[in-house]
Scaffold this motif. Structure first.
Motif, mmCIF file in Angstrom:
data_model
loop_
_atom_site.group_PDB
_atom_site.id
_atom_site.type_symbol
_atom_site.label_atom_id
_atom_site.label_comp_id
_atom_site.label_asym_id
_atom_site.label_seq_id
_atom_site.Cartn_x
_atom_site.Cartn_y
_atom_site.Cartn_z
ATOM 1 N N SER A 290 43.357 36.416 37.892
ATOM 2 C CA SER A 290 44.384 37.448 37.802
ATOM 3 C C SER A 290 44.211 38.623 38.899
ATOM 4 O O SER A 290 43.362 39.286 38.935
ATOM 5 C CB SER A 290 44.532 37.991 36.311
ATOM 6 N N ILE A 291 45.651 39.005 39.518
ATOM 7 C CA ILE A 291 45.624 39.978 40.464
ATOM 8 C C ILE A 291 46.942 40.642 39.984
ATOM 9 O O ILE A 291 48.062 40.211 39.662
ATOM 10 C CB ILE A 291 45.596 39.533 41.856
ATOM 11 N N GLU A 292 46.801 41.936 39.710
ATOM 12 C CA GLU A 292 47.925 42.802 39.235
ATOM 13 C C GLU A 292 48.982 41.895 38.218
ATOM 14 O O GLU A 292 50.269 41.936 38.089
ATOM 15 C CB GLU A 292 48.983 42.883 40.475
ATOM 16 N N SER B 195 49.396 38.778 37.918
ATOM 17 C CA SER B 195 49.634 37.395 38.309
ATOM 18 C C SER B 195 48.608 36.377 38.112
ATOM 19 O O SER B 195 47.645 37.057 38.499
ATOM 20 C CB SER B 195 50.407 37.771 39.747
ATOM 21 N N TYR C 35 38.827 40.441 46.444
ATOM 22 C CA TYR C 35 40.221 41.190 46.463
ATOM 23 C C TYR C 35 40.216 42.664 46.633
ATOM 24 O O TYR C 35 39.389 43.191 46.287
ATOM 25 C CB TYR C 35 41.008 41.074 45.254
ATOM 26 N N ASN D 220 42.624 45.794 46.909
ATOM 27 C CA ASN D 220 43.794 46.298 46.411
ATOM 28 C C ASN D 220 44.260 47.458 47.295
ATOM 29 O O ASN D 220 45.069 48.236 46.676
ATOM 30 C CB ASN D 220 43.471 46.782 44.883
ATOM 31 N N ASP D 221 44.420 47.281 48.490
ATOM 32 C CA ASP D 221 45.051 48.318 49.503
ATOM 33 C C ASP D 221 45.377 47.470 50.790
ATOM 34 O O ASP D 221 44.684 46.476 51.130
ATOM 35 C CB ASP D 221 44.424 49.428 49.677
ATOM 36 N N GLY E 94 47.502 44.098 49.958
ATOM 37 C CA GLY E 94 46.400 43.421 49.329
ATOM 38 C C GLY E 94 45.775 42.649 50.399
ATOM 39 O O GLY E 94 46.585 42.094 51.306
ATOM 40 N N PRO F 54 50.926 38.065 43.855
ATOM 41 C CA PRO F 54 52.066 39.129 43.374
ATOM 42 C C PRO F 54 52.949 39.639 44.251
ATOM 43 O O PRO F 54 53.859 40.340 44.055
ATOM 44 C CB PRO F 54 51.075 40.436 42.661
ATOM 45 N N LYS F 55 52.774 39.703 45.631
ATOM 46 C CA LYS F 55 53.520 40.208 46.609
ATOM 47 C C LYS F 55 53.463 39.179 47.563
ATOM 48 O O LYS F 55 52.998 38.108 47.780
ATOM 49 C CB LYS F 55 53.041 41.456 47.241
#
Length: 188
Positions: free
Chosen positions: A39-41, A43, A57, A59-60, A127, A149-150
């Motif tokens: 799971s990420i954010e 999703s 991962y 996160n930026d 990310g 997620p993006k």
């Protein structure tokens, strides 16, 4: 009326608090794998070929996004020494190897490399995901990822540096020297 000093003190306290909150929210590398379905954010992300040995991962945004810079980040995070990028794709929707696609967030994205690789970095939104397999993924194998997620924007594939024969010769010479020294100590 509030004094200028009182306003300045409050403003500096607010600035310090904002800076501390920014530090608390600093981007970090997180171990999210190796199994597919992490799971990420919020999703659920699945990928193939699975499982990788390790999946991390960030996160930026990692900037800049050149293959050489991403290689440096991976070397630092995984404690490895990668060779140059064997395959990369700067805009996953055009100009990439056959079999490379990018979809909107949540969609299926794929990447096919013309060369073997054992590290793959994919950048999406703000990310970065880095996959590491124990054995290289064979050239022509299609990597797929779904549920990001993006939007996905690029891929970077690398292979671990393979030591030269001279490196092994130096290692054996060093071990031989240690053996000679140990034998001389025993004789005394």
């Amino acid at each position: 009326m509030k004094s200028i000093t009182s306003i300045a003190i409050r403003a500096s306290m607010l600035a310090a608090l904002t800076a501390c909150m920014g530090v608390a929210q600093a981007a970090t590398w997180v171990d999210v794998g190796p199994a597919s379905g992490f799971s990420i954010e919020g999703s659920t992300v699945t990928y193939s070929p699975s499982p990788a040995l390790m999946v991390k991962y960030y996160n930026d945004n990692l900037v800049p996004q050149s293959p050489t810079d991403i290689q440096g980040y991976i070397n630092g995070v995984f404690g490895t020494s990668l060779g140059a990028a064997v395959s990369f794709c700067d805009n996953a929707t055009s100009g990439c190897t056959a079999g490379t696609t990018a979809g909107a967030s949540g969609g299926v994205n794929s990447f096919t490399s013309a060369a073997d690789y054992d590290y793959l970095a994919i950048h999406f939104g703000q990310g970065e995901l880095v996959f590491h397999w124990a054995a290289p993924v064979a050239a022509g194998t299609t990597f797929t990822v779904e549920g990001l997620p993006k939007d996905l924007s690029n891929y970077r594939a690398y292979v671990s540096a393979i030591p030269e024969p001279e490196t092994y010769a130096m290692l054996l010479a060093g071990l031989g020297l240690l053996g000679i020294l140990a034998r001389r100590r025993q004789a005394k």
